[in-house]
Enzyme design. Structure first.
Site, PDB file in Angstrom:
ATOM      1  N   LEU A  72       0.791  -1.236   0.000  1.00  0.00           N
ATOM      2  CA  LEU A  72       0.000   0.000   0.000  1.00  0.00           C
ATOM      3  C   LEU A  72       0.822   1.285   0.000  1.00  0.00           C
ATOM      4  CD1 LEU A  72      -2.825  -0.890   2.573  1.00  0.00           C
ATOM      5  CD2 LEU A  72      -2.889  -1.076   0.087  1.00  0.00           C
ATOM      6  N   ALA A 125      -2.410   5.836  -1.218  1.00  0.00           N
ATOM      7  CA  ALA A 125      -2.951   6.191  -2.525  1.00  0.00           C
ATOM      8  C   ALA A 125      -2.413   5.260  -3.608  1.00  0.00           C
ATOM      9  CB  ALA A 125      -2.604   7.642  -2.869  1.00  0.00           C
ATOM     10  N   HIS A 126      -1.557   4.301  -3.212  1.00  0.00           N
ATOM     11  CA  HIS A 126      -0.979   3.350  -4.169  1.00  0.00           C
ATOM     12  C   HIS A 126      -1.218   1.935  -3.650  1.00  0.00           C
ATOM     13  CE1 HIS A 126       2.217   6.763  -4.626  1.00  0.00           C
ATOM     14  NE2 HIS A 126       1.092   7.068  -5.276  1.00  0.00           N
ATOM     15  N   GLN A 127      -1.868   1.116  -4.453  1.00  0.00           N
ATOM     16  CA  GLN A 127      -2.116  -0.271  -4.055  1.00  0.00           C
ATOM     17  C   GLN A 127      -1.528  -1.184  -5.126  1.00  0.00           C
ATOM     18  OE1 GLN A 127      -5.272   1.756  -4.538  1.00  0.00           O
ATOM     19  NE2 GLN A 127      -4.619   2.780  -2.657  1.00  0.00           N
TER      20      GLN A 127
END
Length: 752
Positions: free
Chosen positions: A511, A685-687
């Site tokens: 994440l 904000a990044h997965q």
């Protein structure tokens, strides 16, 4: 046929879209539960005496607006009813049950005594008050005790849910004119330039291939699909609409958009399935609340099951590329080396991948120049310069003059180049069709007899449903190639619900966990200009290095509208919180991002889990301390973290020894359900990584070509197939990987 497109330019709702406006009903909550909820909301944002109003640093604002804000309460304006609507619509069922149980207990005297202790006891009949009858001052003290109590963590989680939604609604809701009564008091405005229709984009470039379910009916949908060159067969008995194409792609973001362009250019008939709606620059409003509702997964309220992580993911045509912060960073060399050597994935060590990054950067207009920076990036650059630290410009998929601070709500200037203005335009120019407002339910699989590759199943397409109440068809899309590009949070649940069982599906979720620090820069004492929400969101970056020069963390700047700011900032008292919000426009935030080694899982939609390991915690701690040093070096008069106790220190007149002691007190606390007195929660904000590539089915969910180890013809083409976290914004990595996979699909496509 061109469709009229309306977005929330003045706080309204796009015509025909599913209603998310508040119904002002209790949605099944009893009047007693609503009374308890209203009393908590009032304790969070209470009406305050004008005698307690600080007069410094607000002289440039209207005293009337400030007085109204100071005396307003979160229990007014039907706000508790709006909190309930979001809870009912979006909260996990167990969280909703817990919240209702706590509110019911607080509506009773015995329950209040158990949860609040002696503060509910009075000297007059009935001697024990329920929560709503306790004085406001005592209610605040009770909430403060809940936050610190080690063994009342369920109440702590309930408080967090209510606090986040309460202040979010208070500071992000808008009237019919697109205004919020608190904005002028806190120094926030959506500029006229942002509100006016874009001069860059008067047309809807995807219209020629766009079929929008919100504008269709049961009878018109088959016709619209046929007019766009798709073969459509109606099965009235089964109520199934069969749509035939060469390739179907679920998702239109960084992976799906690129794949659609590559395959359509090769001559394949491509259908892109997108559950979100289509907006262009002239549709965007830059209004925080309405924009989050329309453009983000779960309206921006998605969180991990334990409440530890707040998660942002796009849900619109263009996916994350439509709402990201423009950072366009190539895959670091050390990451490519790790993937190629440690994971055995030769793709990432190839010249083809490097060429793909060049091509991607060219197509989306990446530049590493920035002609003017906003307040937050000025502070990062100044602090690093004063401390002798290196700071770099961040490449962005926009021009060097792009100064928009609202791109997380869609770029109204039409400057940022998401897939909806680049790759998807290429795709529809070559005959691709985009079907919006429709969600994939499962892949259509059958036993694979006589297949070319040794896979048990064969994918024949995807089943989908429309969100429109005017469409009753179940939609079966039949294709020779099926690509899941729904993102790392939705691709695994889709594959699992289709019957796939590879152990890597849903596992290995990374994440890029984020923690924040902040610094206050009053106009009167700082030479930095502007407001925190103005200017390019990320234009500068500092890398926090270990002694052997390895990157431990990176420090960048976030986009925080007043709703997001208030949701994430720690609450310690009503007075402190309102004082903080008056400083909002000059509070600078830095985010610390790490390449997490710890991981999580997502096997069912909306149920995300994630754990940090000890190395992650140490790297986050190093990043937090460095970020605080930079803020102090830039001239902040006060700095702090987002730990629940409101950890902070005033810098003016404070000795270096005291500052160092403060920095040493910084640590990475557990989440709200931990037994720690002081806690925090993270952002993401990044997965990535939840259907990772692997050289065997034991090592990954898909092979090096992105194809499922279990189902022939089923490919994954999004961030979920990345082997590990990237450590930087993954947009270029996702698009470059998607480009390579799509080229391989194209080369092996069974042509008649």
């Amino acid at each position: 046929m061109k469709r009229e497109s309306h977005f929330l330019l003045r706080g309204g709702r796009r015509r025909g879209s599913p209603s998310r406006s508040c119904k002002f009903s209790s949605d099944g909550f009893s009047s007693a539960e609503m009374e308890s909820l209203g009393s908590i909301c009032e304790a969070l944002l209470p009406p305050l005496s004008l005698q307690s109003l600080p007069l410094n640093n607000t002289s440039h604002r209207s005293p009337d607006h400030i007085r109204v804000f100071w005396q307003s309460s979160a229990s007014h304006f039907s706000l508790p009813h709006q909190v309930v609507e979001i809870l009912v619509e979006r909260a996990l069922i167990e969280a909703l049950i817990l919240i209702r149980v706590i509110l019911w207990m607080l509506a009773t005297r015995l329950g209040t005594l158990l949860l609040c202790g002696s503060l509910c006891i009075t000297q007059t009949w009935p001697f024990i008050n329920n929560f709503s009858n306790i004085s406001l001052n005592k209610r605040e003290k009770i909430v403060q005790k809940w936050l610190k109590h080690r063994f009342l963590t369920p109440i702590r989680l309930v408080f967090l849910y209510i606090k986040v939604l309460c202040v979010w609604i208070f500071f992000s809701r808008v009237d019919e004119n697109g205004e919020n009564p608190a904005w002028k008091a806190i120094g926030y405005e959506v500029s006229a330039e942002e509100k006016n229709a874009s001069n860059f984009e008067k047309e809807r470039p995807l219209d020629k291939g766009m079929v929008e379910a919100i504008f269709e009916t049961n009878s018109s949908l088959p016709i619209s699909l046929s007019h766009n060159g798709l073969k459509v067969v109606k099965d009235d008995k089964l109520n199934v609409l069969r749509v035939k194409c060469d390739a179907v792609i679920v998702g239109s973001g960084c992976g799906g958009g690129v794949a659609a362009a590559v395959l359509a250019k090769s001559g394949l008939k491509v259908l892109v399935l997108e559950k979100g709606n289509y907006f262009t620059a002239m549709d965007y409003s830059s209004l925080e609340g309405p924009s989050m509702d329309e453009l983000y997964e779960s309206g921006g309220t998605l969180a991990s099951v334990d409440g530890n992580v707040a998660i942002l993911a796009g849900s619109t045509v263009g996916g994350g590329s439509a709402i990201n912060w423009s950072a366009s960073i190539r895959t670091p060399e050390y990451v490519l080396k790790e993937w190629a050597e440690h994971h055995g994935l030769s793709l990432f060590g190839s010249s083809g991948y490097l060429a793909a990054m060049d091509l991607v950067c060219e197509r989306i207009g990446v530049t590493d120049k920035c002609s003017m920076e906003g307040l937050q990036n000025q502070a990062l650059r100044k602090g690093c310069k004063n401390l002798g630290l290196q700071v770099d410009y961040v490449p962005r998929n926009s021009s060097e003059h792009h100064h928009c601070g609202f791109c997380n709500f869609g770029c109204r200037q039409g400057d940022k180049q998401g897939t909806q203005t680049t790759w998807l335009v290429d795709a529809v120019d070559h005959g691709a069709v985009i079907l919006t407002g429709c969600k994939a339910e499962r892949f259509v699989l059958q036993n694979n007899e006589g297949g070319k590759c040794k896979r048990k199943k064969k994918c024949l397409g995807v089943m989908a449903k429309s969100f429109s109440s005017n469409i009753k068809w179940r939609i079966q899309i039949e294709a020779k190639v099926t690509i899941s590009a729904a993102g790392a949070l939705l691709t695994p649940p889709l594959m699992i619900s289709s019957g796939l069982s590879n152990k890597n599906i849903g596992k290995n979720l990374h994440l890029h966990p984020v923690l924040m620090t902040w610094g206050y820069f009053p106009d009167s004492v700082s030479d930095l200009h502007g407001k925190c929400y103005e200017g390019g969101i990320i234009t500068s970056v500092h890398k926090v290095l270990s002694e052997d020069s390895k990157v431990r963390a990176i420090v960048e700047t976030p986009a925080l509208g007043p709703g997001a700011f208030s949701s994430l900032f720690p609450w310690v008292s009503g007075l402190d919180f309102k004082e903080t919000m008056l400083k909002y426009s000059r509070i600078v935030h830095f985010i610390t991002i790490i390449k997490d080694k710890g991981s999580g899982e997502v096997r069912k939609e909306g149920r995300v889990r994630h754990d940090l390991d000890e190395v992650d915690r140490e790297n986050l701690k190093a990043g937090l301390k460095q970020a605080l040093r930079i803020l102090i070096g830039a001239g902040a008069v006060e700095v702090g973290t987002h730990r629940s106790d409101g950890q902070r220190i005033k810098c003016n007149g404070t000795s270096e020894k005291d500052v160092e002691e403060f920095l040493e007190s910084v640590y990475v606390a557990g989440g709200p359900l931990s037994l720690e007195e002081k806690w925090t929660f993270y952002g993401s904000a990044h997965q990535m990584g939840s259907c990772r590539m692997g050289m065997s089915e034991k090592e990954g969910a898909v092979d090096e070509n992105g194809q499922s180890w279990e189902a022939e013809g089923l490919f994954v083409c999004d961030a979920s197939l990345l082997p590990t976290a990237v450590g930087v914004n993954p947009m270029i990595t996702i698009q470059s990987t998607a480009y390579c996979i799509a080229k391989r699909i194209m080369e092996s496509f069974p042509r008649e």
